[in-house]
Design a protein around this motif. Structure first.
Motif, PDB file in Angstrom:
ATOM      1  N   SER A   1       0.823  -1.223   0.000  1.00  0.00           N
ATOM      2  CA  SER A   1       0.000   0.000   0.000  1.00  0.00           C
ATOM      3  C   SER A   1       0.852   1.267   0.000  1.00  0.00           C
ATOM      4  CB  SER A   1      -0.910   0.013   1.231  1.00  0.00           C
ATOM      5  OG  SER A   1      -0.127   0.093   2.414  1.00  0.00           O
TER       6      SER A   1
ATOM      7  N   LYS B   1      10.385  10.170   3.811  1.00  0.00           N
ATOM      8  CA  LYS B   1      11.456   9.173   3.999  1.00  0.00           C
ATOM      9  C   LYS B   1      11.992   9.247   5.421  1.00  0.00           C
ATOM     10  CE  LYS B   1      15.640   7.286   1.978  1.00  0.00           C
ATOM     11  NZ  LYS B   1      15.118   5.915   1.951  1.00  0.00           N
TER      12      LYS B   1
ATOM     13  N   THR C   1      15.108  -0.098   2.912  1.00  0.00           N
ATOM     14  CA  THR C   1      16.380   0.463   3.399  1.00  0.00           C
ATOM     15  C   THR C   1      16.336   0.698   4.907  1.00  0.00           C
ATOM     16  OG1 THR C   1      15.643   2.699   2.897  1.00  0.00           O
ATOM     17  CG2 THR C   1      16.882   1.554   1.183  1.00  0.00           C
TER      18      THR C   1
HETATM   19  P1  NAD Z   1       5.802   3.862   2.508  1.00  0.00           P
HETATM   20  O1  NAD Z   1       5.876   4.419   3.885  1.00  0.00           O
HETATM   21  O2  NAD Z   1       5.043   4.615   1.476  1.00  0.00           O
HETATM   22  O3  NAD Z   1       5.173   2.362   2.577  1.00  0.00           O
HETATM   23  C1  NAD Z   1       5.527   1.433   3.582  1.00  0.00           C
HETATM   24  C2  NAD Z   1       4.735   0.146   3.407  1.00  0.00           C
HETATM   25  O4  NAD Z   1       5.180  -0.783   4.406  1.00  0.00           O
HETATM   26  C3  NAD Z   1       3.217   0.306   3.618  1.00  0.00           C
HETATM   27  O5  NAD Z   1       2.521  -0.533   2.710  1.00  0.00           O
HETATM   28  C4  NAD Z   1       2.991  -0.223   5.036  1.00  0.00           C
HETATM   29  O6  NAD Z   1       1.696  -0.779   5.254  1.00  0.00           O
HETATM   30  C5  NAD Z   1       4.054  -1.322   5.085  1.00  0.00           C
HETATM   31  N1  NAD Z   1       4.403  -1.676   6.464  1.00  0.00           N
HETATM   32  C6  NAD Z   1       4.494  -0.853   7.544  1.00  0.00           C
HETATM   33  N2  NAD Z   1       4.775  -1.570   8.650  1.00  0.00           N
HETATM   34  C7  NAD Z   1       4.862  -2.866   8.260  1.00  0.00           C
HETATM   35  C8  NAD Z   1       5.109  -4.091   8.933  1.00  0.00           C
HETATM   36  N3  NAD Z   1       5.351  -4.126  10.260  1.00  0.00           N
HETATM   37  N4  NAD Z   1       5.089  -5.230   8.230  1.00  0.00           N
HETATM   38  C9  NAD Z   1       4.877  -5.195   6.886  1.00  0.00           C
HETATM   39  N5  NAD Z   1       4.629  -4.080   6.187  1.00  0.00           N
HETATM   40  C10 NAD Z   1       4.628  -2.927   6.870  1.00  0.00           C
HETATM   41  O7  NAD Z   1       7.311   3.627   2.068  1.00  0.00           O
HETATM   42  P2  NAD Z   1       7.935   3.654   0.568  1.00  0.00           P
HETATM   43  O8  NAD Z   1       8.278   5.053   0.200  1.00  0.00           O
HETATM   44  O9  NAD Z   1       7.092   2.844  -0.359  1.00  0.00           O
HETATM   45  O10 NAD Z   1       9.335   2.919   0.807  1.00  0.00           O
HETATM   46  C11 NAD Z   1       9.368   1.615   1.350  1.00  0.00           C
HETATM   47  C12 NAD Z   1      10.831   1.201   1.544  1.00  0.00           C
HETATM   48  O11 NAD Z   1      11.461   1.061   0.272  1.00  0.00           O
HETATM   49  C13 NAD Z   1      11.683   2.224   2.328  1.00  0.00           C
HETATM   50  O12 NAD Z   1      12.593   1.516   3.126  1.00  0.00           O
HETATM   51  C14 NAD Z   1      12.400   2.979   1.220  1.00  0.00           C
HETATM   52  O13 NAD Z   1      13.603   3.574   1.652  1.00  0.00           O
HETATM   53  C15 NAD Z   1      12.654   1.853   0.266  1.00  0.00           C
HETATM   54  N6  NAD Z   1      12.908   2.237  -1.125  1.00  0.00           N
HETATM   55  C16 NAD Z   1      13.850   1.518  -1.772  1.00  0.00           C
HETATM   56  C17 NAD Z   1      14.102   1.760  -3.108  1.00  0.00           C
HETATM   57  C18 NAD Z   1      15.105   0.904  -3.825  1.00  0.00           C
HETATM   58  O14 NAD Z   1      15.333   1.104  -5.041  1.00  0.00           O
HETATM   59  N7  NAD Z   1      15.699  -0.089  -3.146  1.00  0.00           N
HETATM   60  C19 NAD Z   1      13.406   2.757  -3.781  1.00  0.00           C
HETATM   61  C20 NAD Z   1      12.444   3.486  -3.087  1.00  0.00           C
HETATM   62  C21 NAD Z   1      12.192   3.205  -1.751  1.00  0.00           C
END
Ligand code: NAD
Length: 260
Positions: A11, A160, A101
């Motif tokens: 989500s 972030k 991350t």
């Molecule tokens: P976001 O806050 O928009 O979404 C977080 C998601 O994690 C939500 O769906 C939430 O329900 C879920 N979540 C929260 N607690 C949880 C739990 N205990 N168990 C399972 N799911 C849980 O975050 P985002 O911007 O989509 O980023 C997510 C991650 O991806 C971050 O760590 C970000 O730094 C990383 N990221 C990595 C890359 C890459 O290329 N590797 C690129 C963008 C973002």
């Protein structure tokens, strides 16, 4: 046969992007599970209804709900959930593509443990150009040597939470630095790598590595305009890993076409 994908963090900003990209290639991929946090307001809601990507019959569930017939778990969630998601991937017998991350030692241990049972790929950044930037930073640090100070500046959207970004830390390691280095705005001390972070707006991610010498400087800059680039990289990794044996894999093997 299409690859069955479970998305952890479905989500979130990245999760929704993944659902949209996955639904563009129905012959290659199908969504088999959409995992969200235990307290998520989306639990029980239909993914298609929320993301609007034409996905049908999949509801948002907690990661503990293991599904049969899952080929790959793609994880963009939160660092604390990493060990649980790793265990879920092992139970599913699925490959694990992890892009979350800010991992701590328990996250690193989870990746290592999972690799004994399933194919695992961790990358702090799934952009092909960033994979090249990592190589360029390693080369520049090696060729310029200790006469050049390395400072890394990163800019991300207001939501972030981890600072510095996983990509900045990865670039710091590529430059020969040890983590965590100098994070706050404090005087330079020896040959440590310094990090600075800006947060605001909707910026998907920008990184500049400065090599600061006496009388000249080199700057390597990478800017993401569209986080779809991360989704496409993660799906490319999922395709490759779905065919591999258990073990750890590197993003460069998946995204870059030539080795030299
Ligand atoms: P976001 O806050 O928009 O979404 C977080 C998601 O994690 C939500 O769906 C939430 O329900 C879920 N979540 C929260 N607690 C949880 C739990 N205990 N168990 C399972 N799911 C849980 O975050 P985002 O911007 O989509 O980023 C997510 C991650 O991806 C971050 O760590 C970000 O730094 C990383 N990221 C990595 C890359 C890459 O290329 N590797 C690129 C963008 C973002």
């Amino acid at each position: 046969m299409s690859i069955a994908v479970a998305i952890a963090g479905a989500s979130g900003r990245m999760g929704r992007e993944l659902v949209r990209h996955l639904s563009l290639s129905p012959g290659d991929f199908r969504l088999c599970a959409a995992w969200v946090g235990p307290n998520s307001r989306w639990r029980g809601r239909d993914v298609g209804e929320v993301v609007g990507a034409g996905v049908q019959g999949v509801v948002f569930t907690p990661p503990g709900e293991v599904v049969g017939g899952c080929d790959v778990v793609i994880d963009f969630s939160i660092a604390q959930a990493c060990p649980m998601i790793g265990e879920a991937a092992i139970l599913c017998g699925a490959a694990w593509v992890c892009g979350t991350t800010g991992l701590d030692q328990s996250g690193e241990t989870a990746l290592a443990r999972a690799a004994e049972f399933i194919p695992v790929l961790y990358a702090a950044n799934f952009s092909p150009a960033m994979a090249v930037m990592e190589e360029l930073v390693t080369r520049a640090a090696h060729r310029l040597g200790p006469g050049f100070d390395v400072e890394i500046l990163e800019l991300h959207h207001r939501g972030k939470s981890d600072i510095p970004s996983g990509t900045a830390l990865m670039l710091g390691r590529a430059a020969g630095g040890t983590n965590p280095g100098r994070i706050r705005a404090t005087p330079r001390n020896g040959d440590e790598v310094g990090y600075a972070a800006l947060r605001g707006g909707r910026v998907p991610g920008e990184h500049t590595v400065f090599f600061l010498g006496d009388g000249e400087r080199l700057e390597l800059v990478h800017r993401v305009h569209d986080r779809g680039i991360f989704a496409r990289g993660a799906l490319a990794a999922a395709q490759v890993l779905s065919l591999r044996s258990p073990g750890r894999y590197h993003i460069g093997e998946v995204l870059l076409t030539r080795k030299n």
